[in-house]
Write a protein that holds these residues in place. Structure first.
Motif, short mmCIF file in Angstrom:
data_model
loop_
_atom_site.label_atom_id
_atom_site.label_comp_id
_atom_site.label_asym_id
_atom_site.label_seq_id
_atom_site.Cartn_x
_atom_site.Cartn_y
_atom_site.Cartn_z
N CYS A 28 0.83 -1.22 0.00
CA CYS A 28 0.00 0.00 0.00
C CYS A 28 0.86 1.26 0.00
O CYS A 28 0.59 2.22 -0.75
CB CYS A 28 -0.94 0.00 1.20
SG CYS A 28 -2.23 -1.23 1.12
N ILE A 29 1.90 1.29 0.80
CA ILE A 29 2.80 2.44 0.83
C ILE A 29 3.51 2.60 -0.50
O ILE A 29 3.64 3.72 -1.02
CB ILE A 29 3.80 2.32 2.01
CG1 ILE A 29 3.05 2.46 3.34
CG2 ILE A 29 4.91 3.36 1.90
CD1 ILE A 29 3.90 2.18 4.57
N PHE A 30 3.97 1.49 -1.07
CA PHE A 30 4.64 1.54 -2.37
C PHE A 30 3.69 2.09 -3.44
O PHE A 30 4.08 2.96 -4.24
CB PHE A 30 5.13 0.14 -2.77
CG PHE A 30 5.76 0.07 -4.11
CD1 PHE A 30 7.05 0.52 -4.30
CD2 PHE A 30 5.06 -0.43 -5.20
CE1 PHE A 30 7.65 0.47 -5.55
CE2 PHE A 30 5.64 -0.49 -6.45
CZ PHE A 30 6.94 -0.03 -6.64
N ALA A 31 2.44 1.61 -3.46
CA ALA A 31 1.46 2.07 -4.46
C ALA A 31 1.17 3.56 -4.27
O ALA A 31 1.11 4.31 -5.26
CB ALA A 31 0.18 1.25 -4.35
N ASP A 58 4.18 10.13 -6.84
CA ASP A 58 5.30 10.47 -7.72
C ASP A 58 4.81 10.77 -9.12
O ASP A 58 5.23 11.76 -9.75
CB ASP A 58 6.31 9.32 -7.72
CG ASP A 58 7.55 9.64 -8.52
OD1 ASP A 58 8.10 10.75 -8.35
OD2 ASP A 58 7.98 8.77 -9.31
N GLY A 59 3.91 9.92 -9.64
CA GLY A 59 3.36 10.13 -10.98
C GLY A 59 2.57 11.43 -11.07
O GLY A 59 2.69 12.17 -12.06
N LEU A 60 1.77 11.74 -10.05
CA LEU A 60 0.98 12.98 -10.05
C LEU A 60 1.88 14.22 -10.00
O LEU A 60 1.64 15.20 -10.72
CB LEU A 60 0.00 13.01 -8.88
CG LEU A 60 -1.21 12.08 -8.99
CD1 LEU A 60 -2.00 12.11 -7.68
CD2 LEU A 60 -2.09 12.48 -10.15
N LEU A 61 2.92 14.18 -9.19
CA LEU A 61 3.83 15.31 -9.10
C LEU A 61 4.59 15.52 -10.41
O LEU A 61 4.77 16.65 -10.87
CB LEU A 61 4.80 15.14 -7.94
CG LEU A 61 4.23 15.39 -6.55
CD1 LEU A 61 5.26 15.06 -5.48
CD2 LEU A 61 3.79 16.82 -6.41
N LYS A 62 5.04 14.42 -11.02
CA LYS A 62 5.73 14.53 -12.31
C LYS A 62 4.80 15.10 -13.38
O LYS A 62 5.21 15.92 -14.20
CB LYS A 62 6.29 13.18 -12.74
CG LYS A 62 7.54 12.80 -12.00
CD LYS A 62 8.13 11.51 -12.51
CE LYS A 62 9.37 11.16 -11.72
NZ LYS A 62 9.98 9.92 -12.15
#
Length: 112
Positions: free
Chosen positions: A92-95, A101-105
């Motif tokens: 869950c933490i990894f997901a 990370d994807g949203l910030l990028k």
């Protein structure tokens, strides 16, 4: 009215008188009277450090004998449950980390 409500609060019985005599202040008054009379109060001897440590170990050993230890099967089962929850929480933490990370990028690429 109940029987105890009919009694005058100023009346005392023998049992009440005996109870009031045994107050925690009685030993203090006795010690003060002995000091005035020139007598030394009795010292309460305390066991030495090593005797107290030895007593602590004896009491600890006695308490550990009272413990209901789990069986090997229960221990193994509980360990596997803890490991499974650790894996689930890790996933869950990894997901969440990858999603954030994807949203910030994406936001950085959008405004860059």
């Amino acid at each position: 009215m109940a029987e105890n409500e009919k009694l005058d609060p100023m009346e005392t019985t023998e049992s009440e008188t005996v109870e009031t005599v045994d107050t925690p202040e009685a030993p203090v008054k006795k010690e003060k009277a002995e000091k005035k009379a020139g007598k030394k109060p009795e010292k309460k001897s305390k066991p030495g450090v090593f005797a107290r440590i030895g007593q602590w170990f004896k009491e600890t050993k006695a308490e550990l004998k009272k413990v209901q230890w789990p069986t090997w099967k229960q221990t193994l089962n509980n360990t596997l449950i803890v490991l499974a929850f650790c894996v689930v929480v890790g996933v869950c933490i990894f997901a969440f980390d990858k999603l954030a990370d994807g949203l910030l990028k994406a936001l950085i690429d959008l405004f860059h």
